[in-house]
Design a protein around this motif. Structure first.
Motif, PDB file in Angstrom:
ATOM      1  N   ASP A   1       7.226   6.544  -3.448  1.00 58.55           N
ATOM      2  CA  ASP A   1       6.245   5.828  -2.271  1.00 58.55           C
ATOM      3  C   ASP A   1       5.961   6.007  -1.426  1.00 58.55           C
ATOM      4  O   ASP A   1       4.075   5.766  -1.777  1.00 58.55           O
ATOM      5  CB  ASP A   1       6.322   4.186  -2.160  1.00 58.55           C
TER       6      ASP A   1
ATOM      7  N   TYR B   1       9.801   1.813   7.276  1.00 53.80           N
ATOM      8  CA  TYR B   1      10.704   0.467   7.406  1.00 53.80           C
ATOM      9  C   TYR B   1      10.363  -0.066   6.681  1.00 53.80           C
ATOM     10  O   TYR B   1      11.477  -1.027   6.871  1.00 53.80           O
ATOM     11  CB  TYR B   1       9.824   0.086   8.904  1.00 53.80           C
ATOM     12  N   LEU B   2       9.284  -0.071   5.814  1.00 58.68           N
ATOM     13  CA  LEU B   2      10.186  -1.412   4.988  1.00 58.68           C
ATOM     14  C   LEU B   2      10.571  -1.036   3.604  1.00 58.68           C
ATOM     15  O   LEU B   2      10.732  -1.276   2.792  1.00 58.68           O
ATOM     16  CB  LEU B   2       8.379  -1.011   4.385  1.00 58.68           C
ATOM     17  N   ASN B   3      11.037   0.117   4.106  1.00 59.11           N
ATOM     18  CA  ASN B   3      12.730   0.656   2.848  1.00 59.11           C
ATOM     19  C   ASN B   3      12.434   1.214   2.009  1.00 59.11           C
ATOM     20  O   ASN B   3      12.600   0.933   1.298  1.00 59.11           O
ATOM     21  CB  ASN B   3      13.226  -0.713   2.718  1.00 59.11           C
ATOM     22  N   TRP B   4      10.698   1.649   2.224  1.00 54.84           N
ATOM     23  CA  TRP B   4      10.211   2.297   0.595  1.00 54.84           C
ATOM     24  C   TRP B   4      10.935   3.165  -0.215  1.00 54.84           C
ATOM     25  O   TRP B   4      11.195   3.848   0.596  1.00 54.84           O
ATOM     26  CB  TRP B   4       9.045   2.698   0.593  1.00 54.84           C
ATOM     27  N   GLU B   5      11.030   3.925  -0.829  1.00 55.24           N
ATOM     28  CA  GLU B   5      11.695   5.479  -1.990  1.00 55.24           C
ATOM     29  C   GLU B   5      10.459   6.225  -1.495  1.00 55.24           C
ATOM     30  O   GLU B   5       9.942   6.315  -1.020  1.00 55.24           O
ATOM     31  CB  GLU B   5      11.089   4.878  -3.207  1.00 55.24           C
TER      32      GLU B   5
END
Lengths: 113, 526
Positions: free
Chosen positions: A39, A32-36
């Motif tokens: 991560d 949702y937070l568009n992490w890699e």
């Protein structure tokens, strides 16, 4: 003795699915937070380590496996992947050290008592 | 009793774990608190503003995947009316662009199903605007234009920009005898620096890991002008709150170490939203304007810095590079004066600007010289609020370096300059034919800037001020300087100089600047 084992196992059985659910939540949060991916993997690993800590032996095996994998990836000229995997290996090694420190501290605490 | 105590302690221990997990989840939100949370309504507003911006800047866009674009009420052409139509065509791919050439047909049409084909024009899918003009006489009354691409492509669209129609009072028979129109069609499509890393091989990435960090590469330009830079980038998370800067800086070498000059030669700021809307040309490739005059063969650092972004490793930016065995280049990351290097090159293309030359003079970007058919002609030039406005400058006050004394201000969409000393900038306007009458106008940036003084000269020596009584307000409430002049002596060149107006009290910002600079002239073509 047998009562405590029963209660302990009951607690673990009750928690099992909830723990998996938390891991899924951590992955969803990362997405949702568009992490890699790296991560997300690291965050989920930290969550897992809190709720169901891997033994030092398993962590050691994990770290060495990741280091070996990084070497293979380097050999295959997959630079970015190798970098990411070595970072995870580094994190595993750090965890091993922290766990060892906690264990030493606990033992020290016991012996002090 | 003992068992109860054990159970309670155990429960507390388990609960403690979950509290810790919940705390971590909450912390992640707090830590990523500098995310630019935008509600659905806010996002809609941003999208509408962007769409509005395109309309006001006269950019018309086809729907992605559609091969036609209908523009209604765009011109007024009566039957047998002759005129010239100017427009720019651009084709952009949402994913990866190909090198294919696409044809686009332009048709005049009306509500009664009458159509007249005006021509077919070619455009590459490289994100660059191709400028075209059509001379035509209408076969019927019409207000509408239709652009039809020869083939549909699901992930690409085309844009029509800078559309202008100049009607002429000449008959069909005289129309062919008119002098050819001259248009300042500056070519921005020449690459002056390119690394040996292509899109596929740029798989490694550098991400910002610290505050006030610059990541980039040293380049040696093969031209004296820079216009655009292509980079492969990827925003992580929200990309961070604030603006990234694409920087151009001079590089000094000291004992084999590279030191960046503290002054910028040029910069362009962007964030995730503006980059994705305005700069993205295909998957992960961004074309960022960077207007600068540089010295051929000198070393410059082109890179992105995050000094105006609230640093957060989970909401940041990745810059892609790859192994470049041919050039032996290095990718550098600067934190203050400390730098770390990685072997390889960024995926980077730096573009120059080739002006259309006539005799020894350059024709400014987008300037038009038209034959009216009656022995007179017209000259038009207007600033576009783009980086090319800066490249059109003839002269800046020389302080001995290339620092930002005068620069393209992409926040104000104009040219800004430091209000220090005798700082100035000049436009040299070459009309090719003798000028009979000329009208000059420009708008000051805003009220926080120092007042601007506009002066003009036909020889570059004797300057005349645009008098104060000619000062009025523009549509956006800023002061507008304007003057019309009857010209004698048949000059073909006019110089326009802008400097800080010392008669007006000092400003809040030590800057002055102008936007919407426009020149129109009546020429003698006999």
């Amino acid at each position: 003795m047998s009562d405590s084992v029963k209660i302990k196992s009951k607690l673990i059985i009750d928690q099992k699915y909830f723990d998996y659910f938390l891991i899924v939540i951590s992955v969803i949060l990362g997405l949702y937070l568009n992490w890699e991916i790296l991560d997300i993997t690291l965050f989920s690993f930290i969550i897992w380590q809190i709720i169901r800590p891997l033994s030092r032996k398993n962590l050691n095996v994990n770290a060495f496996f990741l280091l070996f994998l990084a070497l293979i990836l380097l050999f295959l000229k997959k630079g970015q992947w190798a970098e990411d995997v070595s970072f995870l290996a580094f994190c595993s090694l750090i965890t091993v050290v922290i766990m060892a420190a906690i264990q030493t501290f606990s033992k020290g605490e016991l012996s002090d008592k | 009793m003992k068992l109860q105590f054990w159970t309670k302690t155990k429960k507390l221990k388990y609960l403690g774990k979950y509290f810790l997990v919940l705390l971590l989840f909450a912390l992640m939100f707090v830590y990523t608190g500098n995310m630019n949370f935008v509600s659905f309504e806010q996002q809609q507003l941003i999208d509408i503003t962007f769409a509005q911006e395109k309309i006001t800047s006269k950019i018309f866009e086809s729907q992605t995947g559609q091969n036609n674009l209908e523009l209604n009420n765009i011109l007024l052409a009566k039957k047998d009316q002759c005129g010239r139509l100017f427009f720019g065509l651009r084709r952009v791919s949402v994913k990866e662009s190909d090198s294919q050439i696409y044809s686009t047909k332009v048709l005049l049409q009306n509500d009664f199903n009458q159509t007249q084909e005006l021509g077919t024009f070619k455009v590459r899918e490289d994100g660059f605007v191709e400028n075209y003009q059509i001379n035509f006489c209408a076969n019927f009354d019409s207000r509408d234009l239709l652009f039809v691409a020869d083939q549909e492509k699901i992930d690409s669209n085309f844009q029509v920009s800078a559309l202008e129609f100049y009607p002429l009072s000449v008959s069909r028979r005289d129309f062919t005898n008119l002098k050819a129109t001259v248009e300042g069609n500056t070519d921005f499509n020449n690459i002056i620096f390119e690394s040996g890393v292509n899109l596929e091989s740029a798989t490694s990435s550098l991400r910002f890991t610290r505050k006030v960090q610059s990541v980039g590469q040293i380049i040696i330009p093969d031209s004296d002008r820079i216009s655009y830079v292509d980079l492969k980038l990827n925003f992580i998370g929200s990309g961070g709150v604030g603006n990234y800067f694409l920087d151009l800086k001079e590089v000094n070498e000291n004992d084999g170490k590279f030191l960046l000059s503290p002054e910028h030669v040029a910069y362009f700021n962007f964030n995730k939203d503006s980059a994705n809307k305005r700069l993205k040309i295909s998957d992960d490739v961004y074309r960022i304007p960077l207007a600068a005059n540089v010295q051929k063969g000198k070393k410059y650092f082109v890179g992105i810095n995050n000094e105006s972004v609230n640093f957060n490793p989970l909401n940041t930016l990745k810059i892609f590079y790859g192994a470049d065995n041919k050039s032996g280049d290095i990718v550098s990351s600067f934190i203050g004066e400390k730098s770390t290097q990685k072997a390889g090159s960024l995926f980077i293309k730096v573009y120059g600007a080739n002006y259309l030359f006539s005799d020894t003079s350059e024709i400014l970007t987008g300037a038009k010289i038209l034959d009216n058919g009656d022995g007179t002609g017209q000259y038009f030039y207007s600033q576009k609020g783009r980086f090319s406005d800066y490249l059109d400058l003839e002269k800046r006050s020389s302080t001995g370096d290339h620092s930002l004394d005068v620069y393209f201000d992409n926040v104000q969409s104009g040219i800004s300059a430091k209000d220090t000393g005798d700082n100035f900038f000049t436009y040299k306007i070459n009309t090719l034919y003798p000028i009979k009458q000329i009208h000059l106008s420009a708008t000051q940036i805003n009220r926080f800037y120092a007042g601007s003084l506009m002066q003009f000269s036909f020889d570059g020596k004797i300057w005349q001020d645009v008098k104060a009584d000619a000062v009025n307000l523009s549509d956006d409430g800023n002061k507008r300087l304007a003057k019309s002049v009857d010209v004698s002596g048949n000059p073909k060149t006019v110089y326009v100089k802008f400097s800080s107006d010392k008669r007006i009290s000092s400003s809040q910002l030590q800057l002055f600047g102008i936007k919407n600079f426009e020149v129109s002239a009546i020429l003698n073509l006999k």
